[in-house]
Design a protein around this motif. Sequence first.
Motif, PDB file in Angstrom:
ATOM      1  N   VAL A   7       0.869  -1.172   0.000  1.00 16.64           N
ATOM      2  CA  VAL A   7       0.000   0.000   0.000  1.00 16.64           C
ATOM      3  C   VAL A   7       0.906   1.223   0.000  1.00 16.64           C
ATOM      4  O   VAL A   7       1.698   1.420   0.924  1.00 16.64           O
ATOM      5  N   ILE A   8       0.792   2.033  -1.049  1.00 14.39           N
ATOM      6  CA  ILE A   8       1.638   3.214  -1.201  1.00 14.39           C
ATOM      7  C   ILE A   8       0.745   4.435  -1.282  1.00 14.39           C
ATOM      8  O   ILE A   8      -0.283   4.427  -1.952  1.00 14.39           O
ATOM      9  N   ARG A   9       1.159   5.462  -0.564  1.00  8.59           N
ATOM     10  CA  ARG A   9       0.344   6.681  -0.563  1.00  8.59           C
ATOM     11  C   ARG A   9       1.229   7.911  -0.688  1.00  8.59           C
ATOM     12  O   ARG A   9       2.413   7.872  -0.366  1.00  8.59           O
ATOM     13  N   ARG A  10       0.628   8.969  -1.156  1.00 12.37           N
ATOM     14  CA  ARG A  10       1.309  10.257  -1.212  1.00 12.37           C
ATOM     15  C   ARG A  10       1.492  10.712   0.223  1.00 12.37           C
ATOM     16  O   ARG A  10       0.564  10.659   1.028  1.00 12.37           O
ATOM     17  N   ASP A  11       2.692  11.149   0.559  1.00 10.99           N
ATOM     18  CA  ASP A  11       3.002  11.558   1.931  1.00 10.99           C
ATOM     19  C   ASP A  11       3.784  12.859   1.869  1.00 10.99           C
ATOM     20  O   ASP A  11       5.010  12.857   1.734  1.00 10.99           O
ATOM     21  N   GLY A  12       3.053  13.972   1.920  1.00  8.39           N
ATOM     22  CA  GLY A  12       3.705  15.269   1.784  1.00  8.39           C
ATOM     23  C   GLY A  12       4.288  15.415   0.392  1.00  8.39           C
ATOM     24  O   GLY A  12       3.616  15.150  -0.604  1.00  8.39           O
ATOM     25  N   PRO A  13       5.577  15.740   0.308  1.00  8.17           N
ATOM     26  CA  PRO A  13       6.188  15.916  -1.015  1.00  8.17           C
ATOM     27  C   PRO A  13       6.597  14.605  -1.691  1.00  8.17           C
ATOM     28  O   PRO A  13       6.956  14.587  -2.849  1.00  8.17           O
ATOM     29  N   GLY A  14       6.510  13.489  -0.985  1.00 12.66           N
ATOM     30  CA  GLY A  14       6.942  12.210  -1.545  1.00 12.66           C
ATOM     31  C   GLY A  14       5.902  11.128  -1.353  1.00 12.66           C
ATOM     32  O   GLY A  14       4.699  11.390  -1.287  1.00 12.66           O
ATOM     33  N   TYR A  15       6.385   9.887  -1.263  1.00 17.75           N
ATOM     34  CA  TYR A  15       5.522   8.716  -1.120  1.00 17.75           C
ATOM     35  C   TYR A  15       6.039   7.835   0.013  1.00 17.75           C
ATOM     36  O   TYR A  15       7.233   7.808   0.286  1.00 17.75           O
ATOM     37  N   SER A  16       5.123   7.108   0.643  1.00 15.50           N
ATOM     38  CA  SER A  16       5.508   6.112   1.643  1.00 15.50           C
ATOM     39  C   SER A  16       4.651   4.877   1.421  1.00 15.50           C
ATOM     40  O   SER A  16       3.541   4.955   0.912  1.00 15.50           O
ATOM     41  N   GLY A  17       5.201   3.725   1.787  1.00 13.65           N
ATOM     42  CA  GLY A  17       4.478   2.494   1.557  1.00 13.65           C
ATOM     43  C   GLY A  17       4.814   1.427   2.579  1.00 13.65           C
ATOM     44  O   GLY A  17       5.860   1.477   3.240  1.00 13.65           O
ATOM     45  N   ILE A  18       3.903   0.465   2.713  1.00 14.15           N
ATOM     46  CA  ILE A  18       4.089  -0.677   3.597  1.00 14.15           C
ATOM     47  C   ILE A  18       3.728  -1.950   2.826  1.00 14.15           C
ATOM     48  O   ILE A  18       3.017  -1.895   1.833  1.00 14.15           O
ATOM     49  N   CYS A  19       4.211  -3.079   3.325  1.00 16.51           N
ATOM     50  CA  CYS A  19       3.855  -4.368   2.756  1.00 16.51           C
ATOM     51  C   CYS A  19       2.920  -5.064   3.737  1.00 16.51           C
ATOM     52  O   CYS A  19       3.280  -5.267   4.900  1.00 16.51           O
ATOM     53  N   ALA A  20       1.741  -5.435   3.281  1.00 17.96           N
ATOM     54  CA  ALA A  20       0.721  -6.028   4.157  1.00 17.96           C
ATOM     55  C   ALA A  20       1.166  -7.360   4.736  1.00 17.96           C
ATOM     56  O   ALA A  20       0.841  -7.681   5.869  1.00 17.96           O
ATOM     57  N   GLU A  21       1.921  -8.154   3.976  1.00 13.62           N
ATOM     58  CA  GLU A  21       2.288  -9.496   4.417  1.00 13.62           C
ATOM     59  C   GLU A  21       3.598  -9.561   5.199  1.00 13.62           C
ATOM     60  O   GLU A  21       3.899 -10.594   5.795  1.00 13.62           O
ATOM     61  N   VAL A  22       4.382  -8.484   5.210  1.00 15.25           N
ATOM     62  CA  VAL A  22       5.684  -8.509   5.886  1.00 15.25           C
ATOM     63  C   VAL A  22       5.738  -7.371   6.913  1.00 15.25           C
ATOM     64  O   VAL A  22       6.055  -6.225   6.568  1.00 15.25           O
ATOM     65  N   PRO A  23       5.407  -7.678   8.167  1.00 15.72           N
ATOM     66  CA  PRO A  23       5.440  -6.643   9.205  1.00 15.72           C
ATOM     67  C   PRO A  23       6.816  -5.976   9.286  1.00 15.72           C
ATOM     68  O   PRO A  23       7.843  -6.644   9.221  1.00 15.72           O
ATOM     69  N   GLY A  24       6.811  -4.671   9.389  1.00 17.34           N
ATOM     70  CA  GLY A  24       8.055  -3.922   9.517  1.00 17.34           C
ATOM     71  C   GLY A  24       8.666  -3.491   8.200  1.00 17.34           C
ATOM     72  O   GLY A  24       9.598  -2.697   8.189  1.00 17.34           O
ATOM     73  N   ALA A  25       8.169  -4.016   7.088  1.00 19.36           N
ATOM     74  CA  ALA A  25       8.707  -3.626   5.782  1.00 19.36           C
ATOM     75  C   ALA A  25       7.991  -2.372   5.308  1.00 19.36           C
ATOM     76  O   ALA A  25       6.791  -2.378   5.064  1.00 19.36           O
ATOM     77  N   ASN A  26       8.745  -1.289   5.214  1.00 21.33           N
ATOM     78  CA  ASN A  26       8.173  -0.046   4.716  1.00 21.33           C
ATOM     79  C   ASN A  26       9.227   0.693   3.909  1.00 21.33           C
ATOM     80  O   ASN A  26      10.418   0.437   4.035  1.00 21.33           O
ATOM     81  N   GLY A  27       8.773   1.585   3.066  1.00 17.34           N
ATOM     82  CA  GLY A  27       9.694   2.341   2.231  1.00 17.34           C
ATOM     83  C   GLY A  27       9.169   3.740   1.973  1.00 17.34           C
ATOM     84  O   GLY A  27       7.979   4.000   2.122  1.00 17.34           O
ATOM     85  N   GLN A  28      10.100   4.597   1.586  1.00 21.00           N
ATOM     86  CA  GLN A  28       9.765   5.972   1.261  1.00 21.00           C
ATOM     87  C   GLN A  28      10.542   6.375   0.020  1.00 21.00           C
ATOM     88  O   GLN A  28      11.557   5.764  -0.313  1.00 21.00           O
ATOM     89  N   GLY A  29      10.072   7.402  -0.645  1.00 25.52           N
ATOM     90  CA  GLY A  29      10.792   7.921  -1.796  1.00 25.52           C
ATOM     91  C   GLY A  29      10.207   9.228  -2.269  1.00 25.52           C
ATOM     92  O   GLY A  29       9.054   9.540  -1.982  1.00 25.52           O
ATOM     93  N   GLU A  30      11.019   9.975  -2.984  1.00 29.35           N
ATOM     94  CA  GLU A  30      10.546  11.238  -3.542  1.00 29.35           C
ATOM     95  C   GLU A  30       9.559  10.995  -4.669  1.00 29.35           C
ATOM     96  O   GLU A  30       8.674  11.802  -4.908  1.00 29.35           O
ATOM     97  N   THR A  31       9.722   9.861  -5.370  1.00 30.92           N
ATOM     98  CA  THR A  31       8.807   9.502  -6.449  1.00 30.92           C
ATOM     99  C   THR A  31       8.145   8.162  -6.102  1.00 30.92           C
ATOM    100  O   THR A  31       8.630   7.420  -5.239  1.00 30.92           O
ATOM    101  N   PHE A  32       7.072   7.847  -6.820  1.00 29.86           N
ATOM    102  CA  PHE A  32       6.385   6.574  -6.631  1.00 29.86           C
ATOM    103  C   PHE A  32       7.343   5.416  -6.902  1.00 29.86           C
ATOM    104  O   PHE A  32       7.427   4.463  -6.137  1.00 29.86           O
TER     105      PHE A  32
END
Length: 69
Positions: A7-32
């Motif tokens: 699940v990836i969403r717009r977060d301020g000036p960039g994007y953030s995301g999580i993985c539903a099946e892997v607890p603790g796995a998340n990522g961020q980036g300036e672009t999608f």
Amino acid sequence: MKKLTCVIRRDGPGYSGICAEVPGANGQGETFEECVKNLKEAIVLMLDFYRKKAIRTAPKRSRKVLVEI
């Protein structure tokens, strides 16, 4: 290998995301695309962490098997 739900969403000036099946796995980036790349790396790291932890904490008489889904 099985595909995972992220699940990836717009977060301020960039994007953030999580993985539903892997607890603790998340990522961020300036672009999608950068967010997806970072999230993939986080998933690999977390799966490796959980694998090592499971092996380290398993009872001595346990058997390790590979299961493909």
